[in-house]
Design an enzyme around this catalytic site. Structure first.
Site, PDB file in Angstrom:
ATOM      1  CG  ASP A 384     -16.903   7.356 -36.794  1.00  0.00           C
ATOM      2  OD1 ASP A 384     -17.447   8.400 -36.397  1.00  0.00           O
ATOM      3  OD2 ASP A 384     -16.652   7.128 -37.993  1.00  0.00           O
ATOM      4  CG  HIS A 385     -19.644  10.383 -30.656  1.00  0.00           C
ATOM      5  ND1 HIS A 385     -20.884   9.805 -30.499  1.00  0.00           N
ATOM      6  CD2 HIS A 385     -19.370  10.975 -29.469  1.00  0.00           C
ATOM      7  CE1 HIS A 385     -21.336  10.042 -29.279  1.00  0.00           C
ATOM      8  NE2 HIS A 385     -20.447  10.748 -28.630  1.00  0.00           N
ATOM      9  NE  ARG A 386     -18.028   9.725 -39.179  1.00  0.00           N
ATOM     10  CZ  ARG A 386     -17.394   9.443 -40.320  1.00  0.00           C
ATOM     11  NH1 ARG A 386     -17.595  10.208 -41.387  1.00  0.00           N
ATOM     12  NH2 ARG A 386     -16.571   8.424 -40.391  1.00  0.00           N
TER      13      ARG A 386
END
Length: 414
Positions: A384-386
């Site tokens: 998850d790039h968040r």
């Protein structure tokens, strides 16, 4: 007096369940806590015990239908138990059963537990119904088999999985085709399949996925596995490459804690977990499930291998409980067992990363300045790039690869 038993909250915030099988009929006499039905939620197969003793006067749901929590499913007359026909709200009407908790003020959904059958134990039923455990009933239902037609060879006269397999080899059932198109088979979307589809769509469109790939020379890992299998320490443990991959992931997490975190949208916080509940994606008779090993970070290699064996065997037998599916923090999916080299897995909802472990193949590879046949595998990591920056994800994947390339370091750090 007639008491109506309403479908109780089965835990984990589930709002509905599919009625799989009635184990009683109208006119039957039931005892307190006698199992009266089998239901299937989006997460597990559950047996329902009766909160009343008396005579069954009505069954309000048909097998195969989906029922909402709080809906009356059976009436039992002249019995003792908790009267639920008093007009109180749903939470108060749901009786407290053995192994269940009522969700209301001061009660926790995560504290609820389900009642499940003992492993391989047939359900005690009327003599007019064939004996079989819930997982066997599930397989029979999926295959459209009437258990009364299957010769039983179990020790107690129950139908076993082998009996189902033998029956299928003798009888060819025609496919269920639609009325208009005879060359199509239509399967209702429900149970685990329905839950998995909704979860994957939510994950794919909520978390911005990034997937990275890395080919690794795991020849030393393969060699170490053979040596460990020959030792007395692992004589009674089935030790697989997945166990060392799992151990490498757990060790790599120590230096890369962001991969073991969760995005809290409501509170706008990143929650980094100080524990690892390691999920293992498993293909089961009920569909894809991701049970997890609680506190996997505390386990040595032998205990981790044992936990993996128990987890996969339980999942394949269809006996995974809701508590085994809850609270996972990071997942491994092993596509190598299907002969697949790699993939781009979708995150298990609520988790920051999932590692895909591909098939191990003998291939030409540069080793010590020469081309030699080596054991190679491809690892892919979706994150998850968040929560995880590209550098963090890359370092984590590289750390796992480094440990598998030199597994003696892995054993020492474990």
């Amino acid at each position: 007096m007639t008491n109506s038993f309403r479908l109780p909250d089965l835990g984990e915030g589930l709002t509905e369940a599919e009625l799989v099988t009635w184990l009683v009929e109208v006119g039957d006499t039931v005892e307190l806590n006698q199992v009266i039905a089998e239901v299937e939620t989006a997460k597990a197969s559950v047996e329902l015990p009766s909160p009343y003793a008396g005579t069954v006067t009505a069954l309000h749901a048909e097998e195969g239908t989906t029922i909402e929590v709080g809906t009356a499913i059976i009436d039992i007359a002249d019995g003792s138990g908790i009267d639920t026909a008093d007009g109180s709200d749903t939470a108060e009407r749901v009786p407290v059963l053995v192994g269940y908790g009522v969700v209301g003020e001061g009660a926790s959904r995560r504290g609820s537990r389900t009642v499940t059958s003992a492993p391989d134990a047939p359900v005690a039923e009327k003599s007019s119904r064939p004996l079989a455990s819930p997982p066997v009933r599930f397989v029979a239902r999926q295959e459209g088999i009437d258990l009364s037609e299957v010769p039983a060879t179990g020790a107690h006269g129950e139908v076993t999985r082998d009996d189902i397999a033998a029956f299928l080899t003798r009888v060819e059932e025609p496919p269920v085709a639609s009325a208009e198109v005879t060359n199509e088979t239509r399967t209702p979307i429900k149970g685990v399949r329905k839950h998995t589809a909704a979860a994957m769509v939510s994950s794919a469109f909520t978390a911005p996925h990034v997937t990275e790939f890395l080919t690794v020379d795991v020849t030393p890992t393969v060699e170490l596995l053979e040596k460990l299998r020959a030792t007395k320490h692992f004589r009674d443990i089935r030790l697989t490459p997945l166990a060392l991959v799992a151990k490498a992931l757990l060790v790599a997490l120590r230096a890369n804690p962001s991969l073991n975190s969760e995005w809290d949208e409501k509170n706008q916080e990143i929650v980094t977990k100080g524990y690892v509940n390691l999920g293992i994606a498993a293909a089961t008779p009920r569909g894809l499930m991701v049970p997890n090993i609680k506190n996997a970070h505390t386990l040595g290699l032998k205990d981790l291998a044992h936990a993996l064996n128990v987890l996969t065997a339980t999942a394949k037998d269809g006996k995974t409980g809701q508590e085994d599916l809850a609270d996972g923090t990071i997942t491994i999916t092993n596509v190598g067992v299907f002969g697949v080299d790699s993939g781009t897995p979708i995150l298990n909802p609520g988790e920051a990363a999932i590692l895909c472990f591909g098939a191990i193949r003998r291939q030409p590879w540069e080793f010590e300045g020469e081309i030699a046949l080596r054991s190679l595998t491809t690892l892919s990591l979706s994150f998850d790039h968040r929560l995880v920056d590209g550098e963090q994800g890359s370092r984590f994947l590289a750390d796992i690869a480094s440990l598998l390339s030199d597994p003696l370091n892995l054993v020492a750090l474990a």
